[in-house]
Design an enzyme around this catalytic site. Structure first.
Site, PDB file in Angstrom:
ATOM      1  N   CYS A   1      12.422  26.574  32.301  1.00 50.73           N
ATOM      2  CA  CYS A   1      11.309  25.763  31.823  1.00 50.73           C
ATOM      3  C   CYS A   1      11.841  24.393  31.386  1.00 50.73           C
ATOM      4  CB  CYS A   1      10.649  26.478  30.648  1.00 50.73           C
ATOM      5  SG  CYS A   1       9.553  25.456  29.664  1.00 50.73           S
ATOM      6  N   GLU A   2      11.242  23.347  31.916  1.00 43.18           N
ATOM      7  CA  GLU A   2      11.718  22.009  31.576  1.00 43.18           C
ATOM      8  C   GLU A   2      11.345  21.592  30.154  1.00 43.18           C
ATOM      9  OE1 GLU A   2       8.313  18.965  33.223  1.00 43.18           O
ATOM     10  OE2 GLU A   2       9.805  19.661  34.640  1.00 43.18           O
ATOM     11  N   HIS A   3      10.421  22.300  29.537  1.00 43.28           N
ATOM     12  CA  HIS A   3      10.011  21.941  28.176  1.00 43.28           C
ATOM     13  C   HIS A   3      10.940  22.503  27.108  1.00 43.28           C
ATOM     14  CE1 HIS A   3       5.804  21.737  30.133  1.00 43.28           C
ATOM     15  NE2 HIS A   3       6.392  20.565  30.183  1.00 43.28           N
ATOM     16  N   HIS A   4      11.502  23.689  27.348  1.00 47.35           N
ATOM     17  CA  HIS A   4      12.332  24.344  26.330  1.00 47.35           C
ATOM     18  C   HIS A   4      13.719  24.739  26.831  1.00 47.35           C
ATOM     19  CE1 HIS A   4       8.075  25.181  25.256  1.00 47.35           C
ATOM     20  NE2 HIS A   4       8.504  24.739  24.092  1.00 47.35           N
TER      21      HIS A   4
ATOM     22  N   GLN B   1       5.947  26.156  36.225  1.00 44.98           N
ATOM     23  CA  GLN B   1       5.429  27.069  37.241  1.00 44.98           C
ATOM     24  C   GLN B   1       4.377  26.405  38.126  1.00 44.98           C
ATOM     25  OE1 GLN B   1       4.322  30.935  35.782  1.00 44.98           O
ATOM     26  NE2 GLN B   1       2.976  31.324  37.507  1.00 44.98           N
TER      27      GLN B   1
ATOM     28  N   HIS C   1       7.441  33.936  30.913  1.00 43.33           N
ATOM     29  CA  HIS C   1       8.134  32.766  30.368  1.00 43.33           C
ATOM     30  C   HIS C   1       8.759  33.125  29.018  1.00 43.33           C
ATOM     31  CE1 HIS C   1       6.245  29.687  33.127  1.00 43.33           C
ATOM     32  NE2 HIS C   1       5.549  30.782  33.387  1.00 43.33           N
TER      33      HIS C   1
ATOM     34  N   CYS D   1       9.877  31.134  26.958  1.00 42.55           N
ATOM     35  CA  CYS D   1       9.430  30.182  25.932  1.00 42.55           C
ATOM     36  C   CYS D   1       8.170  30.689  25.234  1.00 42.55           C
ATOM     37  CB  CYS D   1       9.213  28.793  26.527  1.00 42.55           C
ATOM     38  SG  CYS D   1       8.025  28.714  27.867  1.00 42.55           S
TER      39      CYS D   1
END
Length: 193
Positions: free
Chosen positions: A84-87, A125, A153, A155
């Protein structure tokens, strides 16, 4: 895994950052169990982001063949692992790809390789699903492409809302799949068996 000299330098630089991260969270990077962790983590990160060093278009173009038949071709249960690019936490699951050939077909293993080339990057995703669909729509003569992705996920499971049983489903489609809801339903029924 064999790496070039420049790749080894990149891995070493990443490991220096991991060493500092360990220090910043309150750990001692010189502790026995952690001495080799920065380098191991750097190698792992470099390996699981190999998609940045791959070209999905080249992968797909290596195996496109003449084909006169088939109403629909489906490859389901293509497992993938991504970050995940956010976390920068893993998400993983399965992708199903369907397409209606228009005089050409793609080697089945190339579909899985294309999925991996996009998944092995920092990703979301929704984009992963769209990228696979878009690439096949553009590179493979077809009358429609459909891609469904289902993933869990970390996250959402190990931080934040901590919902252990949650999964996310994304769907993208073009051509006849866009115009014909019955065709989408046929695809979804076939992959759920």
């Amino acid at each position: 895994m064999d790496r070039t000299e420049s790749e080894e330098k990149i891995v070493e630089e990443i490991s220096m950052h991991y060493r500092e991260i360990l220090r910043l969270i309150g750990e001692n990077p010189e502790r026995e169990g952690l001495k080799k962790t920065p380098l191991r983590a750097a190698k792992a990160l470099y390996d699981i982001t190999v998609g940045y060093r791959q070209k999905p278009e080249e992968i797909a173009s290596q195996a496109i063949f003449e084909h006169a038949g088939s109403q629909i071709v489906i490859v389901s249960d293509i497992e993938f692992y991504s970050m995940c690019e956010h976390h920068i936490l893993p998400f993983f699951g399965k992708i199903a790809v369907g397409y209606i050939p228009k005089g050409k077909m793609i080697g089945l293993s190339k579909l899985a390789r294309v999925v991996d080339a996009y998944a092995k990057r920092l990703q979301v995703q929704e984009r992963l699903t769209a990228q696979v669909c878009q690439l096949l729509t553009e590179m493979l003569p077809n009358e429609g492409v459909i891609v469904m992705c289902e993933a869990g996920h970390l996250c959402m499971k190990m931080r934040g809302v901590e919902k252990q049983e949650s999964n996310t489903v994304t769907l993208d489609y073009t051509g006849k799949f866009k115009d014909n809801p019955e065709l989408r339903t046929e695809f979804l029924n076939l992959i759920s068996k």
